[in-house]
Design a protein around this motif. Structure first.
Motif, PDB file in Angstrom:
ATOM      1  N   VAL A  22       0.859  -1.185   0.000  1.00 44.37           N
ATOM      2  CA  VAL A  22       0.000   0.000   0.000  1.00 44.37           C
ATOM      3  C   VAL A  22       0.897   1.238   0.000  1.00 44.37           C
ATOM      4  O   VAL A  22       1.810   1.349   0.819  1.00 44.37           O
ATOM      5  CB  VAL A  22      -0.921   0.006   1.238  1.00 44.37           C
ATOM      6  N   THR A  23       0.622   2.145  -0.931  1.00 46.19           N
ATOM      7  CA  THR A  23       1.401   3.383  -1.038  1.00 46.19           C
ATOM      8  C   THR A  23       0.483   4.594  -0.912  1.00 46.19           C
ATOM      9  O   THR A  23      -0.743   4.467  -0.973  1.00 46.19           O
ATOM     10  CB  THR A  23       2.120   3.460  -2.401  1.00 46.19           C
ATOM     11  N   ARG A  24       1.083   5.753  -0.784  1.00 39.04           N
ATOM     12  CA  ARG A  24       0.311   6.991  -0.774  1.00 39.04           C
ATOM     13  C   ARG A  24      -0.445   7.158  -2.092  1.00 39.04           C
ATOM     14  O   ARG A  24      -1.578   7.646  -2.106  1.00 39.04           O
ATOM     15  CB  ARG A  24       1.230   8.186  -0.525  1.00 39.04           C
ATOM     16  N   THR A  25       0.182   6.729  -3.176  1.00 34.47           N
ATOM     17  CA  THR A  25      -0.475   6.802  -4.483  1.00 34.47           C
ATOM     18  C   THR A  25      -1.715   5.920  -4.502  1.00 34.47           C
ATOM     19  O   THR A  25      -2.768   6.333  -4.999  1.00 34.47           O
ATOM     20  CB  THR A  25       0.503   6.406  -5.605  1.00 34.47           C
ATOM     21  N   THR A  26      -1.610   4.707  -3.939  1.00 34.31           N
ATOM     22  CA  THR A  26      -2.767   3.809  -3.849  1.00 34.31           C
ATOM     23  C   THR A  26      -3.922   4.519  -3.147  1.00 34.31           C
ATOM     24  O   THR A  26      -5.064   4.494  -3.622  1.00 34.31           O
ATOM     25  CB  THR A  26      -2.416   2.535  -3.045  1.00 34.31           C
ATOM     26  N   LEU A  27      -3.619   5.170  -2.022  1.00 34.15           N
ATOM     27  CA  LEU A  27      -4.661   5.834  -1.234  1.00 34.15           C
ATOM     28  C   LEU A  27      -5.245   7.032  -1.979  1.00 34.15           C
ATOM     29  O   LEU A  27      -6.458   7.242  -1.951  1.00 34.15           O
ATOM     30  CB  LEU A  27      -4.109   6.257   0.121  1.00 34.15           C
ATOM     31  N   ALA A  28      -4.398   7.794  -2.650  1.00 39.63           N
ATOM     32  CA  ALA A  28      -4.887   8.955  -3.401  1.00 39.63           C
ATOM     33  C   ALA A  28      -5.775   8.509  -4.565  1.00 39.63           C
ATOM     34  O   ALA A  28      -6.827   9.115  -4.806  1.00 39.63           O
ATOM     35  CB  ALA A  28      -3.708   9.774  -3.915  1.00 39.63           C
ATOM     36  N   LEU A  29      -5.361   7.462  -5.265  1.00 38.80           N
ATOM     37  CA  LEU A  29      -6.176   6.968  -6.377  1.00 38.80           C
ATOM     38  C   LEU A  29      -7.515   6.436  -5.886  1.00 38.80           C
ATOM     39  O   LEU A  29      -8.555   6.686  -6.500  1.00 38.80           O
ATOM     40  CB  LEU A  29      -5.418   5.888  -7.160  1.00 38.80           C
ATOM     41  N   GLY A  35     -14.468   8.800  -4.105  1.00 34.35           N
ATOM     42  CA  GLY A  35     -15.037  10.035  -3.573  1.00 34.35           C
ATOM     43  C   GLY A  35     -14.845  10.174  -2.068  1.00 34.35           C
ATOM     44  O   GLY A  35     -15.348  11.110  -1.457  1.00 34.35           O
ATOM     45  N   ASP A  36     -14.103   9.237  -1.456  1.00 30.02           N
ATOM     46  CA  ASP A  36     -13.853   9.271  -0.009  1.00 30.02           C
ATOM     47  C   ASP A  36     -12.529   9.998   0.227  1.00 30.02           C
ATOM     48  O   ASP A  36     -11.463   9.399   0.179  1.00 30.02           O
ATOM     49  CB  ASP A  36     -13.805   7.856   0.561  1.00 30.02           C
ATOM     50  N   HIS A  37     -12.623  11.291   0.471  1.00 32.27           N
ATOM     51  CA  HIS A  37     -11.433  12.120   0.670  1.00 32.27           C
ATOM     52  C   HIS A  37     -11.189  12.416   2.149  1.00 32.27           C
ATOM     53  O   HIS A  37     -10.644  13.465   2.484  1.00 32.27           O
ATOM     54  CB  HIS A  37     -11.562  13.421  -0.132  1.00 32.27           C
ATOM     55  N   PHE A  56      -3.423   5.888   6.634  1.00 33.48           N
ATOM     56  CA  PHE A  56      -3.627   4.444   6.509  1.00 33.48           C
ATOM     57  C   PHE A  56      -4.755   4.197   5.513  1.00 33.48           C
ATOM     58  O   PHE A  56      -5.501   5.112   5.156  1.00 33.48           O
ATOM     59  CB  PHE A  56      -3.917   3.786   7.865  1.00 33.48           C
ATOM     60  N   ALA A  57      -4.870   2.967   5.064  1.00 32.27           N
ATOM     61  CA  ALA A  57      -5.808   2.615   4.001  1.00 32.27           C
ATOM     62  C   ALA A  57      -7.263   2.726   4.448  1.00 32.27           C
ATOM     63  O   ALA A  57      -7.593   2.451   5.604  1.00 32.27           O
ATOM     64  CB  ALA A  57      -5.533   1.205   3.495  1.00 32.27           C
ATOM     65  N   HIS A  58      -8.105   3.105   3.512  1.00 29.90           N
ATOM     66  CA  HIS A  58      -9.555   3.103   3.710  1.00 29.90           C
ATOM     67  C   HIS A  58      -9.997   1.649   3.928  1.00 29.90           C
ATOM     68  O   HIS A  58      -9.555   0.752   3.208  1.00 29.90           O
ATOM     69  CB  HIS A  58     -10.273   3.598   2.450  1.00 29.90           C
ATOM     70  N   GLY A  59     -10.894   1.439   4.866  1.00 30.45           N
ATOM     71  CA  GLY A  59     -11.444   0.096   5.042  1.00 30.45           C
ATOM     72  C   GLY A  59     -12.141  -0.388   3.782  1.00 30.45           C
ATOM     73  O   GLY A  59     -12.056  -1.557   3.418  1.00 30.45           O
TER      74      GLY A  59
END
Length: 138
Positions: A22-29, A35-37, A56-59
């Motif tokens: 999991v990367t920051r890019t994964t989370l941003a994408l 739509g969960d910002h 951390f990652a979205h559930g």
């Protein structure tokens, strides 16, 4: 995908889905796509103010990966139910593996169905999400 002539039995393990770290890019994408910002997932300063060491990652991202696990095994049209419990945080750098096992075969509404236990776990084997799904079998 489960083929028409394949027999599915209780105890069968479905093919795992192994994901890159999991990367920051994964989370941003994911934030953009879903739509969960929520800033806890994308803003390190916000996360630290909330007492977390980092974002951390979205559930729901992990739940989406479980959806990929299921639809790699059967077509989406064969998915009948799906539910999960969020058990832990998926951190940056975690390498998530999604897995599932057939725990019951039954008939309902004229269909042969399989109940599966599904989960995500990190590289240390810690379960982050656990749940179940019911799919229609061919």
């Amino acid at each position: 995908m489960v083929e028409q002539n394949i027999v599915v039995n209780v105890g069968d393990i479905i093919p795992e889905l192994k994901l890159p770290p999991v990367t920051r890019t994964t989370l941003a994408l994911f934030a953009g796509a879903s739509g969960d910002h929520n800033p806890i997932h994308i803003d390190i300063d916000f996360a630290r103010k909330a007492g977390m060491p980092d974002v951390f990652a979205h559930g729901m991202l992990s739940m989406a990966w479980l959806g990929r696990l299921l639809t790699a095994w059967v077509p989406q049209s064969q998915l009948r139910t799906w539910s999960v419990r969020f058990l832990g945080i998926t951190h940056l750098g975690d390498r998530v593996t999604c897995s599932g096992q057939v725990v019951e075969i039954f008939e309902e509404n004229g269909e042969r169905r399989a109940k599966l236990e599904i989960q995500t776990r990190n590289q240390e084997g810690e379960v982050k999400i656990a749940g179940e799904a019911v799919v229609c079998l061919p």
